[in-house]
Each structure stands twice: as structure tokens, then as C-alpha cells.
Design an enzyme around this catalytic site. Structure first.
Site, PDB file in Angstrom:
ATOM      1  N   CYS A  76       0.851  -1.159  -0.066  1.00 12.68           N
ATOM      2  CA  CYS A  76      -0.392   0.559  -0.195  1.00 12.68           C
ATOM      3  C   CYS A  76       0.801   1.220   0.148  1.00 12.68           C
ATOM      4  CB  CYS A  76      -1.258   0.485   0.977  1.00 12.68           C
ATOM      5  SG  CYS A  76      -1.999   1.045   0.903  1.00 12.68           S
ATOM      6  N   HIS A 178      -3.787  -4.507  -0.121  1.00 13.87           N
ATOM      7  CA  HIS A 178      -3.576  -5.454   1.158  1.00 13.87           C
ATOM      8  C   HIS A 178      -3.454  -7.002   0.820  1.00 13.87           C
ATOM      9  CE1 HIS A 178      -3.182  -1.630   3.653  1.00 13.87           C
ATOM     10  NE2 HIS A 178      -4.498  -1.663   2.860  1.00 13.87           N
ATOM     11  N   GLU A 180      -2.672  -9.385   3.505  1.00 13.92           N
ATOM     12  CA  GLU A 180      -3.174  -9.576   4.341  1.00 13.92           C
ATOM     13  C   GLU A 180      -4.639  -9.624   5.130  1.00 13.92           C
ATOM     14  OE1 GLU A 180      -2.597  -5.440   5.093  1.00 13.92           O
ATOM     15  OE2 GLU A 180      -2.156  -6.546   3.904  1.00 13.92           O
TER      16      GLU A 180
END
Length: 198
Positions: A76, A178, A180
Site C-alpha cells: 500500500c 492489502h 493480508e
């Protein structure tokens, strides 16, 4: 083992939770002497690229980061930091990859920030996206994007304009989304990064 570069730019809990879930070992880097303990690095970040760069400069780690020869993944705002310049704060950044971070234009009903799941078109052959299908969905939250460049773009996404969802130069990688927060595809990417040849 992965070293996460800490410079005060955003909450990294979701990232560390994902690494824990995947059994990927990691530690934190806050000073130059920490770098030698790891064989790859993540630059996280959320928020404002210009402010993040100021925080990174205050750590004194910028010269060290620029010289890293092991795999590095910017996520990001961490990805934006490895570009040359951001319109967010009109800030000069690390300039590791010589392309720009630009602001989405609010036109044709485009909602800013670009938030949610979007498809990612992959350039074939890079191990960062090994075992991830083309047009897989990843989770994005951003108001600024990295320009598409055939030389450095590893993967692209369409949102009003075509932009770089992932970039690469030598050992430096970046992802705008992202991983994750991106389900199985994101987990696969983190596992791939953890096993890239150092």
C-alpha cells in the site's frame, strides 16, 4: 525470516496476524543494526505518502533501504514510497522505481478512495504471483495510484484508469492492495514472498 520496517506509518496488526496465521516468521526493524537478522523485508504503510516519507526519513533508515539487495515488499503506502514522487503532499519519495504516484480524479461517478475487491491482471512469469490465477481478486483501499509502466508493472488493475497493482525493479516489489486482507490469493502472495530467492 522477514523484517518489518517500523517507522510509525500505520497499524500493522492485520499484517502480523496474517503472517502468524501462515506460520511465517518475522521480526521488527527500527534501527540499522536490525537489518542483518533478516533475509527479506516488508515496508508497510497506510495513510498519507508524504507524511510517511517524512517519518521514514526521521528514522535514518532511508540510505540503508536504498542499498538493500535482498527481497523487499512494499505494501500500500509502502509500495508508493518506493516510487519517485507522490502527488499526495507533492513529496519526493525513495525513487527506487522511477515512476509516479498520482491522485485518482473524481469523474464519471468514480468514488474515491478506491475501496474493496478488484481484479488484478498479471504479467506472467514472476514468482511473487506463483500459483495465483490471472484476474484474481485482491482488496484495495487507496486514493492515489501508481502509474502503469510496461517496464516496472507486474500486475495492473482498472479503476477509471489502468494502474499498477504491483511493481518490481530488481529485488524491490510493491503491491497496492492489502495481501493480508485478500483471502487465499493474498495469503499465497505472502507465502511466495517468504520463499523468494534471497
Amino acid at each position: 525470516m522477514i523484517g518489518i520496517i517500523q517507522y510509525g506509518a500505520g497499524n500493522i496488526f492485520s499484517l502480523t496476524a496474517a503472517l502468524d496465521r501462515l506460520g511465517i516468521e518475522y521480526g521488527m526493524i527500527s534501527q540499522e543494526s536490525d537489518f542483518g537478522q533478516y533475509d527479506r523485508y516488508i515496508i508497510p504503510g497506510v495513510g498519507h505518502a508524504g507524511a510517511a516519507m517524512q517519518k521514514l526519513e526521521k528514522t535514518g533508515l532511508v540510505p540503508v533501504i536504498r542499498k538493500i539487495t535482498k527481497p523487499v515488499l512494499g505494501i500500500c503506502v509502502g509500495m508508493q514510497l518506493i516510487t519517485a514522487f507522490s502527488e499526495e503532499g507533492n513529496a519526493d519519495l525513495l525513487n527506487i522505481i522511477p515512476i509516479k504516484t498520482l491522485k485518482f480524479k473524481e469523474e464519471n461517478g468514480l468514488k474515491i478512495p478506491h475501496t474493496g475487491w478488484n481484479q488484478v491482471s498479471l504479467k506472467e512469469g514472476d514468482d511473487l504471483f506463483k500459483n495465483i490465477k490471472n484476474q484474481a481478486y485482491f482488496y484495495f483501499v487507496h486514493s492515489y495510484f501508481i502509474e502503469h509502466d510496461n517496464l516496472y508493472t507486474l500486475a495492473s488493475t482498472q479503476y477509471g484508469v489502468r494502474f499498477s497493482a504491483s511493481i518490481k525493479k530488481d529485488n524491490f516489489y510493491g503491491v497496492q492492495f492489502h495481501p493480508e486482507k485478500s483471502g487465499l490469493a493474498g495469503e499465497q502472495l505472502l507465502k511466495n514472498f517468504a520463499h523468494l530467492n534471497a
